[in-house]
Design a protein around this motif. Structure first.
Motif, PDB file in Angstrom:
ATOM      1  N   VAL A  10       1.142  -1.029   0.183  1.00 32.26           N
ATOM      2  CA  VAL A  10       0.472   0.242  -0.283  1.00 32.26           C
ATOM      3  C   VAL A  10       0.697   1.227   0.075  1.00 32.26           C
ATOM      4  O   VAL A  10       1.657   1.485   1.154  1.00 32.26           O
ATOM      5  N   LEU A  18      -2.754   0.187  -3.989  1.00 32.76           N
ATOM      6  CA  LEU A  18      -2.789  -1.556  -3.666  1.00 32.76           C
ATOM      7  C   LEU A  18      -2.544  -2.190  -4.358  1.00 32.76           C
ATOM      8  O   LEU A  18      -3.142  -2.349  -5.257  1.00 32.76           O
ATOM      9  N   LEU A  42      -7.722   1.412   5.677  1.00 30.36           N
ATOM     10  CA  LEU A  42      -5.672   0.980   6.468  1.00 30.36           C
ATOM     11  C   LEU A  42      -5.409   1.867   7.343  1.00 30.36           C
ATOM     12  O   LEU A  42      -4.513   1.258   7.825  1.00 30.36           O
ATOM     13  N   ARG A  45      -6.333   0.700  10.802  1.00 28.19           N
ATOM     14  CA  ARG A  45      -6.431  -1.085  10.860  1.00 28.19           C
ATOM     15  C   ARG A  45      -6.156  -1.877  12.129  1.00 28.19           C
ATOM     16  O   ARG A  45      -6.730  -2.537  11.888  1.00 28.19           O
ATOM     17  N   TRP A 103     -10.240  -3.086   9.213  1.00 26.95           N
ATOM     18  CA  TRP A 103      -9.383  -4.197   8.266  1.00 26.95           C
ATOM     19  C   TRP A 103      -8.587  -5.269   8.912  1.00 26.95           C
ATOM     20  O   TRP A 103      -8.366  -4.922  10.058  1.00 26.95           O
ATOM     21  N   ASN A 105      -6.640  -7.357  10.117  1.00 25.23           N
ATOM     22  CA  ASN A 105      -4.700  -8.088  10.424  1.00 25.23           C
ATOM     23  C   ASN A 105      -4.383  -9.320  10.687  1.00 25.23           C
ATOM     24  O   ASN A 105      -3.165  -8.876  10.587  1.00 25.23           O
ATOM     25  N   CYS A 109       0.622  -6.651   5.159  1.00 24.39           N
ATOM     26  CA  CYS A 109       0.503  -5.938   4.227  1.00 24.39           C
ATOM     27  C   CYS A 109       1.341  -4.974   4.467  1.00 24.39           C
ATOM     28  O   CYS A 109       1.365  -4.715   5.538  1.00 24.39           O
ATOM     29  N   ILE A 111       2.527  -1.388   4.492  1.00 22.35           N
ATOM     30  CA  ILE A 111       1.624   0.512   4.433  1.00 22.35           C
ATOM     31  C   ILE A 111       2.665   1.395   4.883  1.00 22.35           C
ATOM     32  O   ILE A 111       3.620   0.812   5.274  1.00 22.35           O
TER      33      ILE A 111
END
Length: 160
Positions: A10, A18, A42, A45, A103, A105, A109, A111
């Motif tokens: 992200v 994304l 996000l 999140r 989101w 978790n 991801c 970020i």
């Protein structure tokens, strides 16, 4: 595409994206509102956002007539786009609870905003060790690719 969550990248500095491998969720046209919802989830999140709070943040002064239904539809459309992107478990990335949405978790991801904040914090903690501080601040500079969520800056929630 395998759809492994570990490959979700992200970007929030500069142009929002994304990305899963070579595939990227577009932010243009009808995707603009979906991108805003995704950005909210996000940014927050580690929290569950209530339906009312999401509606307030997304639509601010121009809420739809039935914000809960509009939000439910928006979440559905975003989940569909995440699956189209090639994330096998894309529908599971957004969790619905009794109180709202969050989101998920469980899916990893990366970020850039979180990496930026971590590198900045490490640089400040190591300010008296010039080698470590310099390494951290170089990471900060590399991660900064422009303004934070520039296409969403009209929304107050981007100032977090």
């Amino acid at each position: 595409m395998s759809g492994k969550a570990s490959s979700i990248q992200v970007t929030m500095f500069g142009k929002f994206s994304l990305q899963v491998g070579p595939l990227q969720l577009p932010e243009t046209g009808h995707m603009h509102q979906l991108a805003h919802l995704l950005q909210l989830l996000l940014i927050y999140r580690n929290n569950t956002l209530t339906n009312a709070h999401i509606a307030q943040l997304l639509w601010e002064e121009n809420p739809p007539e039935h914000p809960e239904n509009a939000l439910k539809n928006l979440v559905y459309r975003l989940r569909v786009q995440l699956v189209k992107l090639g994330i096998r478990n894309g529908r599971e990335l957004i969790v619905h609870t009794d109180t709202g949405y969050a989101w998920n978790n469980r899916f990893s991801c990366q970020i850039d905003r979180e990496e930026f904040e971590q590198a900045f914090q490490e640089g400040m903690e190591n300010i008296y060790d010039s080698k470590l501080a310099l390494e951290s601040f170089r990471t900060v500079i590399a991660l900064y690719q422009g303004e934070f969520l520039p296409t969403s800056k009209a929304h107050a929630w981007t100032e977090t």
